[in-house]
Design a protein around this motif. Structure first.
Motif, PDB file in Angstrom:
ATOM      1  N   GLU A 164      -5.552   7.567 -10.634  1.00 20.47           N
ATOM      2  CA  GLU A 164      -6.223   8.445  -9.673  1.00 20.47           C
ATOM      3  C   GLU A 164      -5.207   9.190  -8.823  1.00 20.47           C
ATOM      4  OE1 GLU A 164      -8.825   6.009  -7.407  1.00 20.47           O
ATOM      5  OE2 GLU A 164     -10.289   5.738  -9.029  1.00 20.47           O
TER       6      GLU A 164
ATOM      7  N   TRP B 229       0.062  -0.681  -7.287  1.00 18.20           N
ATOM      8  CA  TRP B 229      -1.378  -0.463  -7.372  1.00 18.20           C
ATOM      9  C   TRP B 229      -1.886  -0.766  -8.784  1.00 18.20           C
ATOM     10  CZ3 TRP B 229      -1.511   5.163  -4.989  1.00 18.20           C
ATOM     11  CH2 TRP B 229      -1.070   5.097  -3.656  1.00 18.20           C
TER      12      TRP B 229
ATOM     13  N   GLU C 116      -5.815   1.769 -12.570  1.00 14.29           N
ATOM     14  CA  GLU C 116      -6.872   2.747 -12.286  1.00 14.29           C
ATOM     15  C   GLU C 116      -6.558   3.533 -11.023  1.00 14.29           C
ATOM     16  OE1 GLU C 116     -11.735   2.912 -11.531  1.00 14.29           O
ATOM     17  OE2 GLU C 116     -10.729   1.015 -12.009  1.00 14.29           O
ATOM     18  N   ARG C 117      -6.100   2.827  -9.968  1.00 19.15           N
ATOM     19  CA  ARG C 117      -5.759   3.526  -8.726  1.00 19.15           C
ATOM     20  C   ARG C 117      -4.534   4.420  -8.931  1.00 19.15           C
ATOM     21  NH1 ARG C 117      -3.817   1.058  -2.830  1.00 19.15           N
ATOM     22  NH2 ARG C 117      -3.778   3.089  -1.768  1.00 19.15           N
TER      23      ARG C 117
ATOM     24  N   ASP D  69       0.814  -1.215   0.000  1.00 18.37           N
ATOM     25  CA  ASP D  69       0.000   0.000   0.000  1.00 18.37           C
ATOM     26  C   ASP D  69       0.847   1.263   0.000  1.00 18.37           C
ATOM     27  OD1 ASP D  69      -2.745   1.022   0.045  1.00 18.37           O
ATOM     28  OD2 ASP D  69      -2.161   1.891   1.988  1.00 18.37           O
TER      29      ASP D  69
END
Length: 576
Positions: free
Chosen positions: A567, A560, A563-564, A554
Motif C-alpha cells: 500500500e 510492516w 500488504e501495508r 512504525d
C-alpha cells in the motif's frame, strides 16, 4: 578477528594497487580486483577450501587459487612481497589517503619526492603540484579532503570490525569457569559508527581465570597492562581492548557506568546528587552514610534515580533523560522487527552471488519478503540492459513464494544522474515493484545542485526509496554537500522513504540525520545493500543506527506486513 575471506580480499586488492603503481598489465590488475571482491563476498571460509573449491569461485583461476593456498600455508604470498619491495614506503603511505589513487601517489613520489602526508599537504599549500600532469585545483581540493578524512579516523575502526572482535572475546570469556556475566560496553554497546577502543565487562568473584584467558587469546598481539581489575591488550590489527572484571554484586552499576556516554553519565550522576545519592561504577550509595542502595542490575540503578531503563543506543544526552522522566522513551526498532530487505544485489550486476543463493539466504533469515534491486543501465560498468532486467524479472516471478513461502519483490537501484534524472522512463519503471534511487557519481557538485538532484529524484513518481542519501564512505569519502532539511521536506511531501544503508562503511543516513528527518515525518527503510550472502547480516548495524536516531517500528517501512508495504509503495506513486 577479520574473516579469512576479508584478509585475502584486502591482500589481493593491495596487490592490484601495487601492480597498478608499477605499470602492470591492466587485465591482470582487473583480474585481481575481481577475484578480491569475489573472495570477500564468498559465503564459505576460503581457508577451509581445497584447490578445486577455490577455483569454483567466480574469477578465481589456478594462479589465484595457488596464492590463496600459499597465504594460509605460510602467512604471506611471495608475489605480493616482491611487489611491495618494488614500491617505496612513502608511496604506500600516500595510497592510504582517500581520493588519492595509486598512480597519482606514484607520480607525487617520483616527480616531487613526496613520501608523507605532511609533505603532501605542504606541497599543495606551496602550489608545487600545479605543473604536474593530472593535478588541477579540483584534484588538490579532493586530496586535502581526503587527508582530513584520514586524520579524522585517528585509528578508529568501523563498527563491524570492533563488534567481531568483541563478540569473539565475549564468547570465550563467558565460557570460563566462574564467569557469571560478560558483555561489551562503551561506545560499541551504544553502536557508534566508529570505535576507538573496545570495552569488555565481566562479573566474577575471582578475576584471575578471566584475566589469564583474556591474555592468552589468539588475537592478542601485545599485553599493554595486566592487572587484577583491568587488563588491556592490543590485537594484531592495532585495536585496543580493555577488560574489566567486577564483583557480580556490582554488575549493573558497572555496566551503566562503562556504557557511557560521558555526557549521559554526568546527567545521571547529577540526578543522584539531587537525590542525596552517589553513583559510581560500584553502585548507587547513600551520600551521607555511604550505604550501598542498589548495584546488581541497570534497571535497579535507573529505577532508583526515578527513570525507566534507558536503551544503550540512546545514552548520548540528546534528550533521553527528559523523555524518560516524562515516560516518553520510544519503543525502539530492532533487527528482529525487520520483515524484509529492500535493497540487495546479485551477480547480474556487481554482486557476487546468484539470485537463487541470495533468495535462499534471505529466507534463512526468516524474512516474509525480499527485494532484488540490481543496478540500472546508467552505471555503464554494470552492463545492464532492458533484456537482462526483464529476464531477471521472469526468474524472480518463478521463485516468488517457493522458498520458505517468502514473497519476492522485483526492483532496481536507479542512478540519480547529475540533473536528477533516473535511468529508465516512467513507462518502464512502473513495471518494477520497488525502485531505489541513489547517487553514484558527480559527488562534488555544489550544494544547490546536489539538493535539487535529490529533491527531483524524490519527486519522481516511480522512486520509492532514496538510497544511501549522503553517499558517504566512512573514512574514505565525506558526504555530499546538500541541504538535508530541504531533501527531508521533499521526501515527507512525496511519500518517499529514506534509506538507512546498513553497510558498515556507509551507515547512511547517520544517526543525527535520522533524528532530523524524523521530525519532518519521513519514513525509513533499513536495508543491507548486500552484494554477497553474508552482507545480509549488515542490517544489525543499520538497526543500531536507527535506534540511535530514535526510530520505532512504525517509522520503518520494512517492518510492516507485506500488504501495508505494498500500500505504501502504491500510495507513494499515487501522491506524486
Amino acid at each position: 578477528m577479520a574473516r579469512p575471506n576479508d584478509e585475502v580480499e584486502d591482500l589481493f586488492q593491495e596487490y592490484a594497487d601495487l601492480l597498478s603503481i608499477t605499470g602492470g598489465d591492466a587485465f591482470k590488475v582487473r583480474s585481481y580486483e575481481k577475484a578480491a571482491r569475489a573472495i570477500g563476498g564468498h559465503h564459505e571460509d576460503v581457508s577451509t577450501l581445497d584447490a578445486k573449491a577455490l577455483r569454483a569461485i567466480p574469477g578465481v583461476g589456478k594462479s589465484i587459487a595457488d596464492k590463496v593456498a600459499e597465504y594460509f600455508a605460510t602467512g604471506s604470498v611471495r608475489a605480493v612481497e616482491e611487489a611491495r619491495a618494488k614500491i617505496p614506503d612513502g608511496v604506500r603511505r600516500l595510497v592510504a589517503i582517500p581520493t588519492l589513487g595509486p598512480k597519482k601517489a606514484a607520480a607525487l613520489y617520483h616527480d616531487l619526492g613526496i613520501s608523507s602526508v605532511d609533505e603532501l599537504v605542504a606541497a599543495i599549500h606551496g602550489e608545487r603540484l600545479r605543473g604536474l600532469k593530472g593535478f588541477g585545483l579540483r584534484t588538490e581540493e579532493n586530496i586535502l579532503r581526503g587527508v582530513e578524512l584520514l586524520r579524522q579516523s585517528g585509528g578508529r575502526v568501523l563498527l563491524d570490525a570492533a563488534l567481531a572482535v568483541a563478540d569473539e572475546i565475549v564468547a570465550v570469556l563467558s565460557a570460563v569457569p566462574g564467569c557469571e556475566r560478560c558483555e561489551h560496553a562503551g561506545s560499541l554497546r551504544r553502536f557508534r559508527e566508529t570505535i576507538g577502543d573496545v570495552d569488555v565487562l565481566a562479573a566474577a568473584h575471582d578475576s584471575a581465570p578471566l584475566m589469564r584467558a583474556f591474555r592468552e587469546l589468539p588475537l592478542v598481539a601485545e599485553v599493554i597492562v595486566a592487572g587484577e581489575k583491568k587488563t588491556s591488550i592490543r590485537t594484531a590489527e592495532g585495536l585496543q581492548v580493555d577488560l574489566r572484571v567486577v564483583p557480580p554484586s556490582a554488575w549493573g552499576a558497572a555496566l551503566q557506568y562503562f556504557t557511557g556516554s560521558q555526557a549521559h553519565n554526568v546527567r545521571t550522576r547529577v540526578l543522584a546528587v539531587h537525590a542525596g545519592l552517589k553513583l559510581s561504577e560500584y553502585g548507587l550509595f547513600d551520600a551521607a552514610s555511604g550505604e550501598l542502595i542498589v548495584s546488581e542490575t541497570e534497571d535497579e540503578v535507573y529505577d532508583r534515580l526515578g527513570l525507566p531503563w534507558i536503551p544503550p543506543t540512546l545514552r548520548e544526552d540528546r534528550g533521553e533523560i527528559e523523555a524518560a522522566q516524562r515516560g516518553e522513551l520510544p519503543e525502539l526498532v530492532t533487527e528482529t522487527d525487520l520483515l524484509g530487505d529492500l535493497h540487495t544485489h546479485t551477480d547480474l550486476t556487481d554482486g557476487v552471488a546468484s539470485l537463487e543463493d541470495m533468495v535462499r539466504a534471505a529466507a534463512a533469515r526468516g524474512y516474509a519478503y525480499y527485494a532484488i534491486t540490481d543496478h540500472a543501465p546508467d552505471m555503464a560498468m554494470q552492463r545492464m540492459s532492458d533484456e537482462k532486467i526483464l529476464a531477471q524479472r521472469e526468474r524472480v516471478r518463478k521463485l516468488d513464494g517457493t522458498v520458505a513461502g517468502m514473497r519476492l519483490l522485483h526492483g532496481t537501484e536507479l542512478n540519480i544522474g547529475p540533473d536528477g534524472e533516473v535511468d529508465w522512463p516512467e513507462s518502464f519503471l512502473r513495471g518494477f515493484d520497488l525502485c531505489v534511487a541513489s547517487i553514484h557519481s558527480h559527488f562534488t557538485q555544489d550544494r544547490a545542485t546536489i539538493t535539487r538532484r535529490l529533491v527531483r529524484a524524490a519527486e519522481n513518481p516511480c522512486v520509492h526509496v532514496i538510497g544511501h542519501p549522503t553517499t558517504r564512505l566512512i573514512g574514505r569519502r565525506g558526504p555530499v554537500d546538500v541541504d538535508l532539511a530541504e531533501v527531508f521536506r521533499a521526501c515527507a511531501r512525496t511519500g518517499t522513504a529514506l534509506e538507512i544503508n546498513s553497510a558498515p562503511d556507509r551507515l547512511d543516513l547517520r544517526d543525527e540525520d535520522i533524528l532530523l528527518a524524523k521530525r519532518f515525518g519521513v519514513r525509513f527503510a533499513i536495508n543491507s545493500d548486500a552484494h554477497a550472502v553474508h552482507h545480509l547480516g549488515f542490517v544489525r548495524y543499520g538497526a543500531g543506527t536507527a535506534q540511535r536516531g530514535w526510530l520505532t517500528k512504525d517509522d520503518v517501512i520494512n517492518t510492516w506486513p507485506l500488504e501495508r508495504l505494498r500500500e505504501f509503495l502504491g500510495s507513494a506513486q499515487a501522491q506524486q
